[in-house]
Every structure is written in structure tokens, then in C-alpha cells.
Motif scaffolding. Structure first.
Motif, PDB file in Angstrom:
ATOM      1  N   TYR A  48       0.838  -1.205   0.000  1.00  0.00           N
ATOM      2  CA  TYR A  48       0.000   0.000   0.000  1.00  0.00           C
ATOM      3  C   TYR A  48       0.875   1.258   0.000  1.00  0.00           C
ATOM      4  N   LEU A  49       1.922   1.264   0.843  1.00  0.00           N
ATOM      5  CA  LEU A  49       2.809   2.420   0.919  1.00  0.00           C
ATOM      6  C   LEU A  49       3.539   2.628  -0.406  1.00  0.00           C
ATOM      7  N   LYS A  50       3.938   1.548  -1.038  1.00  0.00           N
ATOM      8  CA  LYS A  50       4.591   1.647  -2.349  1.00  0.00           C
ATOM      9  C   LYS A  50       3.658   2.307  -3.365  1.00  0.00           C
ATOM     10  N   ASN A  51       2.429   1.848  -3.426  1.00  0.00           N
ATOM     11  CA  ASN A  51       1.465   2.399  -4.392  1.00  0.00           C
ATOM     12  C   ASN A  51       1.116   3.856  -4.083  1.00  0.00           C
ATOM     13  N   ALA A  52       1.110   4.196  -2.787  1.00  0.00           N
ATOM     14  CA  ALA A  52       0.732   5.555  -2.386  1.00  0.00           C
ATOM     15  C   ALA A  52       1.846   6.572  -2.604  1.00  0.00           C
ATOM     16  N   THR A  53       3.113   6.117  -2.559  1.00  0.00           N
ATOM     17  CA  THR A  53       4.243   7.062  -2.609  1.00  0.00           C
ATOM     18  C   THR A  53       5.166   6.866  -3.806  1.00  0.00           C
ATOM     19  N   ASN A  54       5.169   5.663  -4.367  1.00  0.00           N
ATOM     20  CA  ASN A  54       6.099   5.288  -5.441  1.00  0.00           C
ATOM     21  C   ASN A  54       7.562   5.365  -4.984  1.00  0.00           C
ATOM     22  N   LYS A  55       7.789   5.248  -3.671  1.00  0.00           N
ATOM     23  CA  LYS A  55       9.147   5.192  -3.139  1.00  0.00           C
ATOM     24  C   LYS A  55       9.603   3.728  -3.102  1.00  0.00           C
ATOM     25  N   ASP A  56      10.895   3.536  -2.779  1.00  0.00           N
ATOM     26  CA  ASP A  56      11.472   2.195  -2.892  1.00  0.00           C
ATOM     27  C   ASP A  56      11.791   1.509  -1.567  1.00  0.00           C
ATOM     28  N   PHE A  57      12.092   2.298  -0.543  1.00  0.00           N
ATOM     29  CA  PHE A  57      12.513   1.700   0.724  1.00  0.00           C
ATOM     30  C   PHE A  57      11.895   2.443   1.904  1.00  0.00           C
ATOM     31  N   LEU A  58      11.676   1.698   2.991  1.00  0.00           N
ATOM     32  CA  LEU A  58      11.153   2.268   4.236  1.00  0.00           C
ATOM     33  C   LEU A  58      12.128   1.958   5.359  1.00  0.00           C
ATOM     34  N   ILE A  59      12.488   2.991   6.133  1.00  0.00           N
ATOM     35  CA  ILE A  59      13.356   2.826   7.307  1.00  0.00           C
ATOM     36  C   ILE A  59      12.521   3.062   8.558  1.00  0.00           C
ATOM     37  N   THR A  60      12.579   2.129   9.492  1.00  0.00           N
ATOM     38  CA  THR A  60      11.904   2.326  10.778  1.00  0.00           C
ATOM     39  C   THR A  60      12.953   2.330  11.896  1.00  0.00           C
ATOM     40  N   VAL A  61      12.764   3.225  12.852  1.00  0.00           N
ATOM     41  CA  VAL A  61      13.692   3.367  13.979  1.00  0.00           C
ATOM     42  C   VAL A  61      12.906   3.258  15.279  1.00  0.00           C
ATOM     43  N   GLU A  62      13.417   2.448  16.188  1.00  0.00           N
ATOM     44  CA  GLU A  62      12.822   2.351  17.526  1.00  0.00           C
ATOM     45  C   GLU A  62      13.910   2.587  18.564  1.00  0.00           C
ATOM     46  N   SER A  63      13.631   3.448  19.548  1.00  0.00           N
ATOM     47  CA  SER A  63      14.617   3.781  20.568  1.00  0.00           C
ATOM     48  C   SER A  63      13.917   3.900  21.919  1.00  0.00           C
ATOM     49  N   ASN A  64      14.299   3.051  22.850  1.00  0.00           N
ATOM     50  CA  ASN A  64      13.623   3.029  24.152  1.00  0.00           C
ATOM     51  C   ASN A  64      14.611   3.038  25.313  1.00  0.00           C
ATOM     52  N   ILE A  65      14.238   3.754  26.365  1.00  0.00           N
ATOM     53  CA  ILE A  65      14.988   3.703  27.622  1.00  0.00           C
ATOM     54  C   ILE A  65      14.517   2.467  28.386  1.00  0.00           C
ATOM     55  N   ILE A  66      15.447   1.593  28.716  1.00  0.00           N
ATOM     56  CA  ILE A  66      15.113   0.349  29.421  1.00  0.00           C
ATOM     57  C   ILE A  66      15.277   0.517  30.929  1.00  0.00           C
ATOM     58  N   LYS A  67      16.391   1.138  31.327  1.00  0.00           N
ATOM     59  CA  LYS A  67      16.637   1.426  32.744  1.00  0.00           C
ATOM     60  C   LYS A  67      17.170   2.848  32.867  1.00  0.00           C
ATOM     61  N   ASP A  68      16.797   3.516  33.947  1.00  0.00           N
ATOM     62  CA  ASP A  68      17.311   4.856  34.226  1.00  0.00           C
ATOM     63  C   ASP A  68      17.438   4.998  35.740  1.00  0.00           C
ATOM     64  N   GLU A  69      18.377   4.237  36.302  1.00  0.00           N
ATOM     65  CA  GLU A  69      18.479   4.113  37.756  1.00  0.00           C
ATOM     66  C   GLU A  69      19.317   5.215  38.412  1.00  0.00           C
ATOM     67  N   MET A  70      20.149   5.905  37.597  1.00  0.00           N
ATOM     68  CA  MET A  70      21.107   6.823  38.216  1.00  0.00           C
ATOM     69  C   MET A  70      20.915   8.282  37.861  1.00  0.00           C
ATOM     70  N   GLY A  71      20.088   8.594  36.917  1.00  0.00           N
ATOM     71  CA  GLY A  71      20.099   9.963  36.425  1.00  0.00           C
ATOM     72  C   GLY A  71      21.450  10.221  35.782  1.00  0.00           C
ATOM     73  N   SER A  72      22.072  11.366  36.085  1.00  0.00           N
ATOM     74  CA  SER A  72      23.380  11.680  35.508  1.00  0.00           C
ATOM     75  C   SER A  72      24.548  11.425  36.458  1.00  0.00           C
ATOM     76  N   PHE A  73      24.245  11.169  37.737  1.00  0.00           N
ATOM     77  CA  PHE A  73      25.310  10.967  38.707  1.00  0.00           C
ATOM     78  C   PHE A  73      25.049   9.707  39.535  1.00  0.00           C
ATOM     79  N   ALA A  74      26.123   8.939  39.728  1.00  0.00           N
ATOM     80  CA  ALA A  74      26.044   7.737  40.564  1.00  0.00           C
ATOM     81  C   ALA A  74      26.512   8.089  41.969  1.00  0.00           C
ATOM     82  N   HIS A  75      25.688   7.765  42.966  1.00  0.00           N
ATOM     83  CA  HIS A  75      26.011   8.081  44.355  1.00  0.00           C
ATOM     84  C   HIS A  75      26.348   6.804  45.127  1.00  0.00           C
ATOM     85  N   ALA A  76      27.176   6.969  46.140  1.00  0.00           N
ATOM     86  CA  ALA A  76      27.535   5.836  46.990  1.00  0.00           C
ATOM     87  C   ALA A  76      26.354   5.431  47.870  1.00  0.00           C
TER      88      ALA A  76
END
Length: 200
Positions: A97-125
């Protein structure tokens, strides 16, 4: 003088943080892609934090590889027949469907997720004993051939910043928090495509 000292401290913290961060790459398929042919669409990114920042980063880095043969799906969605976004894993019918609608040749998909964020920017003792904390982000890129409706490339990178500290450790370790890890991961993975692929 004080400004120079503060700048120096921040620079040292940033440089020492590199030792706490590692990126692990994996190409499931299609490491060497021919970017010299066809016209390309960049899908809207999938993310659990800032879609606009990821889109700008991905568009900037893929434009370095593809030049004016790349267009964002947002720039095509003014046409009624073009969807505002495609699924991260489109089926053959959706790709056709996308090919017929745009006449383009390739599609790039990007996924980016934060999995853990335990420290912020600084690690404390910890107050007692030892502790290990981690920030982690996962990024994946998929490239589809719209003419054959096939997945031709699939890659991912995991960025991890891990710090182990004891109660005696009074130093402040600057680390990449989840969002910088994810942003840098997108940039680094796209650069791998530029390194291994056939470019103009």
C-alpha cells in the motif's frame, strides 16, 4: 576564572563517564546496504521518551548517507492516501500500500527506548555496603524494500552505563542517563550503516 574551573570540572566528568558506557551492536541481517539506488522514506520513530528528538537525530544522520533521496513520512502525509506512520513491523499488504501511495522504494523504521534509568546523571555511593546501578537503552533499525515487500536489514544496539560503588566511595561519577544513551545509540547505529553500506 571560576567559570573556567567549572567548565574544566564538567569536561573531566564527561570524559571519565565514557569508561562507564558500552554499546553492543548486532546485525540480524543486511549489514551492507546499497544506499545509492532508489528513494527512501523515514518512518516516524517509536520511542518511550522524546519522539521529536529521535526523529531529528535519525533524519539528520540518514540524510548524511542518503542525501535528497530521503524523505520523512511526515512530509508525505499531506496526501490523503499516505498514512501518518507505518507500524514498526509492517506486513506485506501495508508495504504494498505504501509503495502504491508514494512510489518510493525503501522504508526505514527506527525504535529507541529507555530500558533502565536508575542513576540519572550521577552515581552516588550507598549508605551501607555496595551497590550496582545501571542505565540502559535499546535501539533497533529495520529497512524494508517496498518493491518486494521484504525486510532487507535488521540491526540493534544496546547502550549500558553501569557503576558499582561502595559506602566509602565519596566521589561523584558522571554517567550517561537513559535519554543520552538512547540518543547516542541512534546516532552510532546509523553511522554503522554508513560505514558498512554502499554510499554515494
Amino acid at each position: 576564572m571560576l567559570k573556567k574551573i567549572l567548565t574544566l570540572i564538567v569536561l573531566v566528568l564527561l570524559l571519565t563517564s565514557c569508561g562507564n558506557t558500552k554499546y553492543h551492536y548486532h546485525f540480524e541481517r543486511g549489514r551492507m546496504i546499497d544506499f545509492t539506488r532508489g528513494e527512501w522514506i523515514l518512518n516516524r520513530p517509536y520511542t518511550n521518551y522524546d519522539e521529536d528528538r529521535i526523529k531529528k537525530m535519525a533524519l539528520k544522520e540518514f540524510t548524511k548517507i542518503l542525501g535528497d533521496s530521503l524523505v520523512s513520512i511526515d512530509d508525505l502525509s499531506h496526501r490523503k492516501e499516505v498514512p501518518k506512520y507505518m507500524p514498526q513491523d509492517p506486513n506485506k499488504e501495508q508495504l504494498r500500500y505504501l509503495k502504491n501511495a508514494t512510489n518510493k522504494d525503501f522504508l526505514i523504521t527506527v525504535e529507541s527506548n529507555i530500558i533502565k534509568d536508575e542513576m540519572g546523571s550521577f552515581a552516588h555511593a550507598p549508605s551501607v555496603g555496595f551497590s550496582t546501578q545501571a542505565n540502559e537503552a535499546g535501539i533497533s533499525i529495520k529497512i524494508y524494500d517496498l518493491n518486494s515487500q521484504e525486510l532487507i536489514s535488521e540491526s540493534n544496539v544496546t547502550g549500558i552505563a553501569k557503576v558499582t560503588k561502595s559506602e566509602e566511595d565519596n566521589s561523584w561519577d558522571y554517567v550517561n542517563s537513559g535519554e543520552p544513551l538512547a540518543m547516542k545509540g541512534v546516532k552510532k547505529l546509523i553511522k554503522k550503516y554508513g560505514k558498512y553500506g554502499i554510499t554515494k
